[in-house]
Scaffold this active site. Sequence first.
Site: not given
Ligand code: E4P
Length: 226
Positions: A85
Amino acid sequence: MELYIDSANINEIREVAALGIISGVTTNPSLLAREDPKVNVRQRILEIHTLVGGHLSVEVISTDADGMLREADEILAWFPEATIKIPMIAEGLKAVSKLSEQGVDTNVTLIFSPAQALAANNAGATYVSVFVGRLDDISFDGMQVIRDVREIWDIQGLNSLILAASIRHPMHIVECAKAGADIATCPYKPIMQSLKHPLTDSGLASFLADHQKMQAEIKKSSLSTN
Ligand code: E4P
């Protein structure tokens, strides 16, 4: 639309995985730190990998392409099917295009616009993560970005998978499915909330009560005939 769980909490992941409704897990440095600031990241990631055999996104923390590629090598040594990622920054795209040449799966994260999604696709991203909730939080229409990306993908025949992220509630899940996301990655709470309906609970309670009544009648009539 597939569901992934967005979590680094072993109990949550174990509980949701047992339902058979998720096919992957996404993590990020904040989710890992939230669980335990002193967490051994490699150990936690491998624990999650053992629980859910499918997709697992592990995020790099470097902000330069060389550092990202070094981290990707480390993560791939933990388990070779990891999805790396990578943040949606110029250095991130450099790393994504290198990893894509090597056949490594990448998830470009922190995407907030169709233009960013298009760039990530063109760099060779396997997944483009569009953050719906964080856009809603600042009064932009997060779901519209999913719709726009889907429309562009269909017109252009693009193939990065559209991963809806930053999901806050069950209606986000429904709207993502309607908007054509390939996957929604959701925290534990909206996943569990999405299973519930008050009519399911009251319907089940009345089925069970009727069954009990029937059993009681059967018992009563067998006692009176004996
Ligand atoms: C995506 O892969 C992220 O880890 C995640 O969805 C972030 O979400 P948040 O806005 O709730 O932190």
